[in-house]
Scaffold this motif. Structure first.
Motif, PDB file in Angstrom:
ATOM      1  N   HIS A 141      -2.735  24.435   5.661  1.00 56.46           N
ATOM      2  CA  HIS A 141      -2.893  24.599   7.108  1.00 56.46           C
ATOM      3  C   HIS A 141      -1.572  24.869   7.835  1.00 56.46           C
ATOM      4  N   THR A 142      -0.467  24.887   7.114  1.00 55.60           N
ATOM      5  CA  THR A 142       0.865  25.163   7.657  1.00 55.60           C
ATOM      6  C   THR A 142       1.284  24.157   8.729  1.00 55.60           C
ATOM      7  N   PHE A 143       1.658  22.977   8.279  1.00 55.94           N
ATOM      8  CA  PHE A 143       2.251  21.979   9.169  1.00 55.94           C
ATOM      9  C   PHE A 143       3.313  21.181   8.413  1.00 55.94           C
ATOM     10  N   LEU A 144       4.196  20.553   9.157  1.00 53.22           N
ATOM     11  CA  LEU A 144       5.228  19.688   8.585  1.00 53.22           C
ATOM     12  C   LEU A 144       4.666  18.304   8.350  1.00 53.22           C
ATOM     13  N   VAL A 145       5.146  17.631   7.298  1.00 54.10           N
ATOM     14  CA  VAL A 145       4.762  16.240   7.058  1.00 54.10           C
ATOM     15  C   VAL A 145       6.020  15.410   6.861  1.00 54.10           C
ATOM     16  N   ALA A 146       6.156  14.362   7.656  1.00 54.91           N
ATOM     17  CA  ALA A 146       7.282  13.436   7.523  1.00 54.91           C
ATOM     18  C   ALA A 146       6.780  12.112   6.974  1.00 54.91           C
ATOM     19  N   TYR A 147       7.560  11.521   6.056  1.00 51.63           N
ATOM     20  CA  TYR A 147       7.206  10.237   5.449  1.00 51.63           C
ATOM     21  C   TYR A 147       8.355   9.257   5.643  1.00 51.63           C
ATOM     22  N   PRO A 148       8.398   8.530   6.771  1.00 52.38           N
ATOM     23  CA  PRO A 148       9.434   7.501   6.932  1.00 52.38           C
ATOM     24  C   PRO A 148       9.322   6.444   5.841  1.00 52.38           C
ATOM     25  N   ALA A 149      10.463   5.941   5.390  1.00 46.83           N
ATOM     26  CA  ALA A 149      10.504   4.914   4.345  1.00 46.83           C
ATOM     27  C   ALA A 149      10.970   3.596   4.954  1.00 46.83           C
ATOM     28  N   GLN A 150      10.158   2.567   4.823  1.00 46.05           N
ATOM     29  CA  GLN A 150      10.563   1.267   5.315  1.00 46.05           C
ATOM     30  C   GLN A 150      11.727   0.727   4.484  1.00 46.05           C
ATOM     31  N   SER A 151      12.663   0.090   5.148  1.00 43.72           N
ATOM     32  CA  SER A 151      13.817  -0.494   4.477  1.00 43.72           C
ATOM     33  C   SER A 151      13.447  -1.837   3.858  1.00 43.72           C
ATOM     34  N   HIS A 152      13.863  -2.071   2.620  1.00 44.92           N
ATOM     35  CA  HIS A 152      13.605  -3.360   1.980  1.00 44.92           C
ATOM     36  C   HIS A 152      14.513  -4.452   2.546  1.00 44.92           C
ATOM     37  N   ASP A 153      15.499  -4.090   3.323  1.00 50.04           N
ATOM     38  CA  ASP A 153      16.266  -5.101   4.046  1.00 50.04           C
ATOM     39  C   ASP A 153      15.481  -5.605   5.253  1.00 50.04           C
ATOM     40  N   ALA A 154      14.596  -4.777   5.779  1.00 49.77           N
ATOM     41  CA  ALA A 154      13.779  -5.176   6.927  1.00 49.77           C
ATOM     42  C   ALA A 154      12.533  -5.921   6.489  1.00 49.77           C
ATOM     43  N   ASN A 155      12.027  -5.587   5.306  1.00 53.73           N
ATOM     44  CA  ASN A 155      10.865  -6.285   4.754  1.00 53.73           C
ATOM     45  C   ASN A 155      10.943  -6.175   3.247  1.00 53.73           C
ATOM     46  N   ALA A 156      10.964  -7.314   2.567  1.00 53.51           N
ATOM     47  CA  ALA A 156      11.211  -7.332   1.128  1.00 53.51           C
ATOM     48  C   ALA A 156      10.177  -6.561   0.332  1.00 53.51           C
ATOM     49  N   SER A 157       8.969  -6.410   0.866  1.00 55.68           N
ATOM     50  CA  SER A 157       7.918  -5.668   0.176  1.00 55.68           C
ATOM     51  C   SER A 157       7.777  -4.241   0.675  1.00 55.68           C
ATOM     52  N   GLY A 158       8.669  -3.825   1.546  1.00 60.10           N
ATOM     53  CA  GLY A 158       8.571  -2.480   2.077  1.00 60.10           C
ATOM     54  C   GLY A 158       7.427  -2.302   3.048  1.00 60.10           C
ATOM     55  N   CYS A 159       6.959  -3.386   3.680  1.00 62.18           N
ATOM     56  CA  CYS A 159       5.883  -3.306   4.674  1.00 62.18           C
ATOM     57  C   CYS A 159       6.483  -3.018   6.048  1.00 62.18           C
ATOM     58  N   TRP A 160       5.839  -2.182   6.799  1.00 63.91           N
ATOM     59  CA  TRP A 160       6.216  -2.053   8.207  1.00 63.91           C
ATOM     60  C   TRP A 160       5.846  -3.353   8.908  1.00 63.91           C
TER      61      TRP A 160
END
Length: 411
Positions: free
Chosen positions: A178-197
């Motif tokens: 469909h021609t669109f951009l996709v961004a995937y932010p990555a949670q920091s493990h310093d902010a949450n040990a399990s990588g959860c937002w």
């Protein structure tokens, strides 16, 4: 250093399995001075239970996320109780695992090969503001010809990475189509040990503060670097990422034109850790927390997917996401409602409720997946937290987001 909770989740789980629910809740509130280990079964290696990895839904686990080495829902035992399943699922939220040194120098977590179309780019980038730094990956389709195009921000669930989430949702393939951009932010493990937002923190539910400011900053950075159509910017997520997508719709209605929430919770469903546990177990209460869907008078179209067999995030939360957004509809605006049902070739039944405006445009959609657990519907088995047998949530979200867009060139 990773932020550590003072709550002893292992002890809370143990007390829950023993049926001592009041004591378990006291532990969750941090009110027990010393955890009691006298009743721990002798065959449990206490040192090995500092965190719990969950097993994905299957016939053996009754379509629920369960911990290795514990009775499945299909077997007898105290872990079969709804509360026991709930507490095990909650451990996915904040496992007490310390990240390795330098882990957040770039994107970490599950690494999954992601197919890339010819001439496409899937590159790692980063954004920094006063709230911190977050890495992210950006997919630029090979079909991009320089014309303004839509942008979809995808927010992963706990323990996932951008690559894993991209592989599981197959969203890059749809971006190519469909021609669109996709961004995937990555949670920091310093902010949450399990990588959860950190959707359950009051400080991460506000505009221009905390994690919402970082995600919005990533979005605006991409809009500055690429020709993005500002009328076609969207956010979607799974589980903790779904709850965060709801927050982004609530706090930045001027930035995101629609959102998708898969197995998530409404904005303000919790304000701290104990209320997060309560919301995941039995549904949140956004009104009681004082949260508001700050849309500035405009409704943010929302599509929701939730399995009614979800034992990690109670399916009532999906209905609450829809209700929270519907509450913003002005009295003079009448939405027509249609309900349909069906079953996929894979055997997953579903009920789809659509609320449309007078033009027939879908404003709110709620997909209830019968028997499905805590996993992305219709996803690929090459990623984690997916239910390949369900309706294709990725394709339905893209259809919902782009419903007012012209077809891609050559389409």
């Amino acid at each position: 250093m990773a932020i550590r909770s003072k709550i002893d989740f292992v002890e809370a789980t143990r007390l829950t399995r023993l049926g001592r629910l009041d004591e378990a809740m006291a532990v969750l509130r941090g009110s027990l001075a010393e955890p009691r280990h006298a009743d721990m079964p002798p065959d449990v290696d206490e040192g090995a239970t500092s965190f719990v990895d969950l097993l994905p839904p299957s016939a053996e686990t009754g379509s629920a996320w369960t911990a290795p080495g514990v009775p499945s829902p299909a077997q007898p035992g105290t872990a079969n109780s709804p509360t026991g399943l709930w507490i095990e699922g909650l451990l996915d939220l904040v496992r007490n695992r310390k990240p390795a040194s330098g882990r957040d120098a770039g994107i970490s977590g599950i690494t999954t090969p992601v197919p890339t179309a010819r001439d496409a780019h899937f590159e790692e980038r980063s954004f920094v503001n006063e709230a911190g730094r977050r890495a992210y990956k950006l997919y630029v389709p090979g079909s991009f010809d320089g014309e303004p195009l839509p942008l979809l921000v995808m927010l992963h669930g706990c323990t996932q990475s951008p690559d894993d989430f991209a592989a599981g949702t197959r969203m890059n393939e749809l971006a190519e189509e469909h021609t669109f951009l996709v961004a995937y932010p990555a949670q920091s493990h310093d902010a949450n040990a399990s990588g959860c937002w950190n959707w359950f923190n009051a400080g991460d539910q506000r505009r221009d503060r905390g994690e919402p400011s970082l995600i919005a900053g990533i979005t605006r950075q991409i809009m500055s670097d690429f020709p993005v159509d500002p009328e076609r910017v969207f956010a979607a997520g799974l589980s903790a990422g779904g709850a965060t997508a709801a927050i982004m719709g609530a706090t930045y209605p001027d930035l995101y034109r629609a959102i998708g929430v898969h197995s998530g919770l409404a904005c303000g469903a919790a304000r701290d850790m104990p209320s997060a546990f309560a919301a995941m177990r039995q549904g949140g209460n956004p009104a009681a927390t004082g949260a508001s869907h700050r849309t500035g008078g405009r409704i943010v179209p929302t599509i929701v997917f939730h399995g009614d067999g979800d034992r990690t995030v109670h399916p009532l939360n999906g209905a609450q996401v829809v209700a929270q957004v519907a509450a913003q509809v002005h009295a003079e605006v009448k939405l027509g409602t249609t309900v349909t049902s069906g079953q996929t070739p894979g055997g997953i039944g579903y009920t789809r409720q659509v609320q449309s405006d007078e033009t027939g445009r879908s404003v709110l959609e709620h997909w209830v997946l019968h028997g499905a657990g805590h996993a992305w519907s219709g996803g690929s088995a090459s990623g984690s937290y997916t239910e390949p047998r369900g309706p294709d949530a990725s394709r339905e979200m893209v259809r919902f987001f782009l419903q007012d867009s012209p077809p891609p060139a050559g389409g």
